[in-house]
Design a protein around this motif. Structure first.
Motif, PDB file in Angstrom:
ATOM      1  N   TYR A  38     -42.275 -55.953   7.467  1.00 42.72           N
ATOM      2  CA  TYR A  38     -42.362 -55.607   6.048  1.00 42.72           C
ATOM      3  C   TYR A  38     -41.136 -56.216   5.381  1.00 42.72           C
ATOM      4  O   TYR A  38     -40.003 -55.931   5.777  1.00 42.72           O
ATOM      5  CB  TYR A  38     -42.389 -54.091   5.881  1.00 42.72           C
ATOM      6  CG  TYR A  38     -42.280 -53.632   4.444  1.00 42.72           C
ATOM      7  CD1 TYR A  38     -43.342 -53.805   3.559  1.00 42.72           C
ATOM      8  CD2 TYR A  38     -41.110 -53.029   3.987  1.00 42.72           C
ATOM      9  CE1 TYR A  38     -43.242 -53.396   2.239  1.00 42.72           C
ATOM     10  CE2 TYR A  38     -40.999 -52.612   2.664  1.00 42.72           C
ATOM     11  CZ  TYR A  38     -42.070 -52.800   1.799  1.00 42.72           C
ATOM     12  OH  TYR A  38     -41.955 -52.383   0.495  1.00 42.72           O
ATOM     13  N   ASN A  39     -41.350 -57.087   4.376  1.00 42.40           N
ATOM     14  CA  ASN A  39     -40.245 -57.834   3.778  1.00 42.40           C
ATOM     15  C   ASN A  39     -40.011 -57.424   2.327  1.00 42.40           C
ATOM     16  O   ASN A  39     -40.967 -57.236   1.572  1.00 42.40           O
ATOM     17  CB  ASN A  39     -40.527 -59.343   3.817  1.00 42.40           C
ATOM     18  CG  ASN A  39     -40.889 -59.828   5.212  1.00 42.40           C
ATOM     19  OD1 ASN A  39     -40.606 -59.155   6.201  1.00 42.40           O
ATOM     20  ND2 ASN A  39     -41.506 -60.992   5.294  1.00 42.40           N
ATOM     21  N   THR A  40     -38.750 -57.292   1.942  1.00 43.83           N
ATOM     22  CA  THR A  40     -38.413 -57.006   0.539  1.00 43.83           C
ATOM     23  C   THR A  40     -37.201 -57.847   0.142  1.00 43.83           C
ATOM     24  O   THR A  40     -36.356 -58.156   0.977  1.00 43.83           O
ATOM     25  CB  THR A  40     -38.057 -55.518   0.320  1.00 43.83           C
ATOM     26  OG1 THR A  40     -37.045 -55.131   1.260  1.00 43.83           O
ATOM     27  CG2 THR A  40     -39.259 -54.622   0.488  1.00 43.83           C
ATOM     28  N   LYS A  41     -37.123 -58.173  -1.138  1.00 42.19           N
ATOM     29  CA  LYS A  41     -35.932 -58.873  -1.646  1.00 42.19           C
ATOM     30  C   LYS A  41     -34.739 -57.933  -1.544  1.00 42.19           C
ATOM     31  O   LYS A  41     -34.860 -56.724  -1.750  1.00 42.19           O
ATOM     32  CB  LYS A  41     -36.141 -59.289  -3.108  1.00 42.19           C
ATOM     33  CG  LYS A  41     -36.890 -60.596  -3.267  1.00 42.19           C
ATOM     34  CD  LYS A  41     -36.860 -61.050  -4.713  1.00 42.19           C
ATOM     35  CE  LYS A  41     -37.571 -62.403  -4.861  1.00 42.19           C
ATOM     36  NZ  LYS A  41     -37.525 -62.883  -6.259  1.00 42.19           N
ATOM     37  N   PHE A  42     -33.597 -58.494  -1.238  1.00 41.16           N
ATOM     38  CA  PHE A  42     -32.358 -57.718  -1.122  1.00 41.16           C
ATOM     39  C   PHE A  42     -31.401 -58.278  -2.168  1.00 41.16           C
ATOM     40  O   PHE A  42     -30.865 -59.376  -2.006  1.00 41.16           O
ATOM     41  CB  PHE A  42     -31.785 -57.846   0.292  1.00 41.16           C
ATOM     42  CG  PHE A  42     -30.709 -56.849   0.620  1.00 41.16           C
ATOM     43  CD1 PHE A  42     -31.025 -55.588   1.114  1.00 41.16           C
ATOM     44  CD2 PHE A  42     -29.367 -57.171   0.428  1.00 41.16           C
ATOM     45  CE1 PHE A  42     -30.034 -54.672   1.425  1.00 41.16           C
ATOM     46  CE2 PHE A  42     -28.362 -56.263   0.739  1.00 41.16           C
ATOM     47  CZ  PHE A  42     -28.698 -55.004   1.241  1.00 41.16           C
ATOM     48  N   THR A  43     -31.246 -57.542  -3.253  1.00 37.70           N
ATOM     49  CA  THR A  43     -30.489 -58.070  -4.393  1.00 37.70           C
ATOM     50  C   THR A  43     -28.989 -57.878  -4.204  1.00 37.70           C
ATOM     51  O   THR A  43     -28.521 -56.760  -3.944  1.00 37.70           O
ATOM     52  CB  THR A  43     -30.937 -57.370  -5.692  1.00 37.70           C
ATOM     53  OG1 THR A  43     -32.359 -57.500  -5.813  1.00 37.70           O
ATOM     54  CG2 THR A  43     -30.268 -57.998  -6.896  1.00 37.70           C
ATOM     55  N   ILE A  44     -28.264 -58.978  -4.337  1.00 44.37           N
ATOM     56  CA  ILE A  44     -26.800 -58.966  -4.203  1.00 44.37           C
ATOM     57  C   ILE A  44     -26.217 -59.568  -5.480  1.00 44.37           C
ATOM     58  O   ILE A  44     -26.660 -60.637  -5.916  1.00 44.37           O
ATOM     59  CB  ILE A  44     -26.350 -59.788  -2.977  1.00 44.37           C
ATOM     60  CG1 ILE A  44     -26.963 -59.199  -1.700  1.00 44.37           C
ATOM     61  CG2 ILE A  44     -24.825 -59.822  -2.872  1.00 44.37           C
ATOM     62  CD1 ILE A  44     -26.746 -60.059  -0.466  1.00 44.37           C
ATOM     63  N   PRO A  45     -25.247 -58.897  -6.111  1.00 43.98           N
ATOM     64  CA  PRO A  45     -24.690 -59.435  -7.363  1.00 43.98           C
ATOM     65  C   PRO A  45     -23.881 -60.715  -7.134  1.00 43.98           C
ATOM     66  O   PRO A  45     -23.521 -61.045  -6.010  1.00 43.98           O
ATOM     67  CB  PRO A  45     -23.789 -58.295  -7.860  1.00 43.98           C
ATOM     68  CG  PRO A  45     -23.456 -57.492  -6.654  1.00 43.98           C
ATOM     69  CD  PRO A  45     -24.628 -57.621  -5.726  1.00 43.98           C
ATOM     70  N   ASP A  46     -23.585 -61.416  -8.229  1.00 41.18           N
ATOM     71  CA  ASP A  46     -22.712 -62.596  -8.161  1.00 41.18           C
ATOM     72  C   ASP A  46     -21.265 -62.128  -8.184  1.00 41.18           C
ATOM     73  O   ASP A  46     -20.832 -61.470  -9.132  1.00 41.18           O
ATOM     74  CB  ASP A  46     -22.976 -63.531  -9.348  1.00 41.18           C
ATOM     75  CG  ASP A  46     -24.297 -64.268  -9.213  1.00 41.18           C
ATOM     76  OD1 ASP A  46     -24.706 -64.498  -8.063  1.00 41.18           O
ATOM     77  OD2 ASP A  46     -24.908 -64.576 -10.244  1.00 41.18           O
ATOM     78  N   PHE A  47     -20.542 -62.464  -7.145  1.00 41.44           N
ATOM     79  CA  PHE A  47     -19.135 -62.063  -7.062  1.00 41.44           C
ATOM     80  C   PHE A  47     -18.231 -63.231  -7.435  1.00 41.44           C
ATOM     81  O   PHE A  47     -18.655 -64.394  -7.447  1.00 41.44           O
ATOM     82  CB  PHE A  47     -18.802 -61.618  -5.625  1.00 41.44           C
ATOM     83  CG  PHE A  47     -19.513 -60.373  -5.194  1.00 41.44           C
ATOM     84  CD1 PHE A  47     -19.075 -59.125  -5.610  1.00 41.44           C
ATOM     85  CD2 PHE A  47     -20.629 -60.449  -4.369  1.00 41.44           C
ATOM     86  CE1 PHE A  47     -19.731 -57.973  -5.204  1.00 41.44           C
ATOM     87  CE2 PHE A  47     -21.293 -59.304  -3.960  1.00 41.44           C
ATOM     88  CZ  PHE A  47     -20.843 -58.067  -4.387  1.00 41.44           C
ATOM     89  N   LYS A  48     -16.970 -62.901  -7.721  1.00 40.47           N
ATOM     90  CA  LYS A  48     -15.956 -63.929  -7.917  1.00 40.47           C
ATOM     91  C   LYS A  48     -15.640 -64.541  -6.558  1.00 40.47           C
ATOM     92  O   LYS A  48     -15.130 -63.858  -5.676  1.00 40.47           O
ATOM     93  CB  LYS A  48     -14.698 -63.320  -8.528  1.00 40.47           C
ATOM     94  CG  LYS A  48     -14.844 -62.921  -9.983  1.00 40.47           C
ATOM     95  CD  LYS A  48     -13.521 -62.452 -10.554  1.00 40.47           C
ATOM     96  CE  LYS A  48     -13.651 -62.157 -12.048  1.00 40.47           C
ATOM     97  NZ  LYS A  48     -12.367 -61.699 -12.628  1.00 40.47           N
ATOM     98  N   VAL A  49     -15.946 -65.810  -6.408  1.00 39.07           N
ATOM     99  CA  VAL A  49     -15.879 -66.426  -5.084  1.00 39.07           C
ATOM    100  C   VAL A  49     -14.448 -66.688  -4.618  1.00 39.07           C
ATOM    101  O   VAL A  49     -14.096 -66.440  -3.468  1.00 39.07           O
ATOM    102  CB  VAL A  49     -16.689 -67.747  -5.066  1.00 39.07           C
ATOM    103  CG1 VAL A  49     -16.499 -68.471  -3.746  1.00 39.07           C
ATOM    104  CG2 VAL A  49     -18.156 -67.450  -5.299  1.00 39.07           C
ATOM    105  N   GLY A  50     -13.579 -67.176  -5.498  1.00 40.09           N
ATOM    106  CA  GLY A  50     -12.228 -67.544  -5.041  1.00 40.09           C
ATOM    107  C   GLY A  50     -12.286 -68.848  -4.256  1.00 40.09           C
ATOM    108  O   GLY A  50     -13.189 -69.663  -4.428  1.00 40.09           O
ATOM    109  N   THR A  51     -11.344 -69.034  -3.354  1.00 38.23           N
ATOM    110  CA  THR A  51     -11.304 -70.273  -2.563  1.00 38.23           C
ATOM    111  C   THR A  51     -12.111 -70.114  -1.277  1.00 38.23           C
ATOM    112  O   THR A  51     -12.319 -68.991  -0.798  1.00 38.23           O
ATOM    113  CB  THR A  51      -9.858 -70.628  -2.185  1.00 38.23           C
ATOM    114  OG1 THR A  51      -9.350 -69.607  -1.308  1.00 38.23           O
ATOM    115  CG2 THR A  51      -8.978 -70.720  -3.422  1.00 38.23           C
TER     116      THR A  51
END
Length: 391
Positions: free
Chosen positions: A33-46
């Motif tokens: 059973y598959n569902t989207k897993f939402t992850i926010p956009d973070f400040k990436v840095g280096t």
């Protein structure tokens, strides 16, 4: 199954189509059973800082899982008389929607409906700060867990030790809950009351012979005051000066004199100690269980946020910048499906890393620059979540 696979693939058109193929095949074959897993956009840095965070998150992931497993086990130990109800106390807060905040939901539902908690872990902060917040939160929970369970376990151990004293046979168990003041001649300069353990088949012999086992035994002074499966505890009163002679003769006849001195203050102290420990345990039970339920939820939620962070960091390191990937949560339908499910994923995403895909089929192939064993590395980002916390 209480097992989940958290994966990610690049978010370009080709790979979104690959994800669709994966969903189609796994659905038709009833693999997961598959569902989207939402992850926010973070400040990436280096990228250097991301490599460091990757290592830190791996350690934090292991620590968090270990912590929630210990907390689950603590719930089992505290709920000793109601172990069938343990699972209903291992829940997570319902989520971020206002109407669900007060609800407790099962762990599977929390994972499949995961939403990032922006209030607790602001995505606008640098990633290192978010990770630091999670690490400090879990460290504090562990510190509190150790102190709270240590106090409760000490109390429980003391109580069990007292209870054990009253559970042995007549040779070893405490007699404070058996004897009474009336069973003894007390405060006499010349007389003393002894306690003698007599085997059950020898009751008649005891009654016939105890007065003649030595001189100066008080006639008709014996009384049966307690029994177990093997024998009985009899009183006998005699003059103090013949104690040793009486003990010797009793031993020859397989009667055992139990060393016991009636001390009213000591007996009262022991009984009060048992009452106090039972009362203290009862008083600590409720608050400790409530604390475990609340903080298990907090630690579990933190753990799933750590999984989300690991997917984000590994996806950026694997697929590069700008950030563009899609995370998916797969729940295999049964254990027997996992091998076939892995084959489907490796086939669909083979193009992401031909060397890694080949190495899964041929374990002898080395993946340049990779420290993990081949079994841990796949062409796509992959993390495992196991909710079998009581196994």
């Amino acid at each position: 199954m209480s097992e989940f696979w958290l994966i990610s693939a690049p978010g370009d058109k080709e790979n979104l189509q690959a994800l669709e193929r994966m969903n189609t095949v796994t659905s038709k074959s009833n693999l997961s059973y598959n569902t989207k897993f939402t992850i926010p956009d973070f400040k990436v840095g280096t990228l250097d800082s991301l490599v460091g965070l990757s290592d830190e998150l791996a350690k934090l992931d292991i620590f968090a899982e270990s912590l929630i497993r210990r907390m689950a086990q603590s719930v089992v130990e505290v709920m000793e008389d109601a172990k069938g109800k343990v699972q209903e106390n291992l829940l997570a807060n319902g989520g971020l929607k206002e109407k669900m905040k007060c609800l407790k939901i099962d762990l599977t539902s929390f994972v499949t409906h995961f939403e990032w908690d922006m209030a607790k872990y602001p995505a606008k902060q640098p990633l290192v700060s978010v990770v630091d917040t999670l690490a400090k939160q879990l460290a504090q929970i562990e510190t509190d867990l150790k102190s709270r369970t240590a106090a409760y376990n000490t109390l429980k151990t003391n109580l069990e030790n007292l209870e054990k004293k009253s559970m042995g046979n007549l040779f070893t168990r405490t007699l404070s809950d058996i004897v009474s003041k009336e069973d003894f001649v007390l405060d006499s300069e010349y007389l003393i009351t002894l306690l003698v353990i007599v085997p059950k088949p020898s009751y008649v012999q005891w009654q016939k012979t105890y007065e003649s086992l030595s001189d100066m035994v008080v006639p008709r002074s014996t009384k049966l005051i307690a029994e177990d499966k093997e024998g009985g505890l009899f009183t006998v009163t005699l003059f103090r000066k013949v104690i040793d002679d009486f003990k010797t003769k009793a031993k020859e006849n397989k009667f055992t004199v139990r060393e016991f001195y009636y001390d009213e203050k000591e007996i009262k102290r022991e009984r009060e100690e048992m009452t106090r420990l039972l009362s203290d345990k009862k008083q600590q039970y409720g608050p400790l269980l409530r604390w475990l339920k609340v903080n298990f939820s907090e630690a579990f939620i933190a753990w799933i946020h750590i999984k989300a962070l690991r997917v984000f960091v590994e996806s950026v390191l694997r697929y590069g910048l700008p950030v563009n990937f899609q995370a998916v949560l797969l729940q295999p339908h049964k254990k027997s499906c996992t091998k076939r499910l892995r084959e489907v994923l490796n086939s669909v995403f083979r193009h992401l890393d031909e060397v890694a895909a080949a190495s899964i089929l041929d374990a002898s192939v080395e993946i340049p620059g990779l420290q993990l064993s081949n079994q841990d590395y796949f062409p796509y980002v992959y993390f495992h979540i196991d909710l079998s916390l009581l196994d």
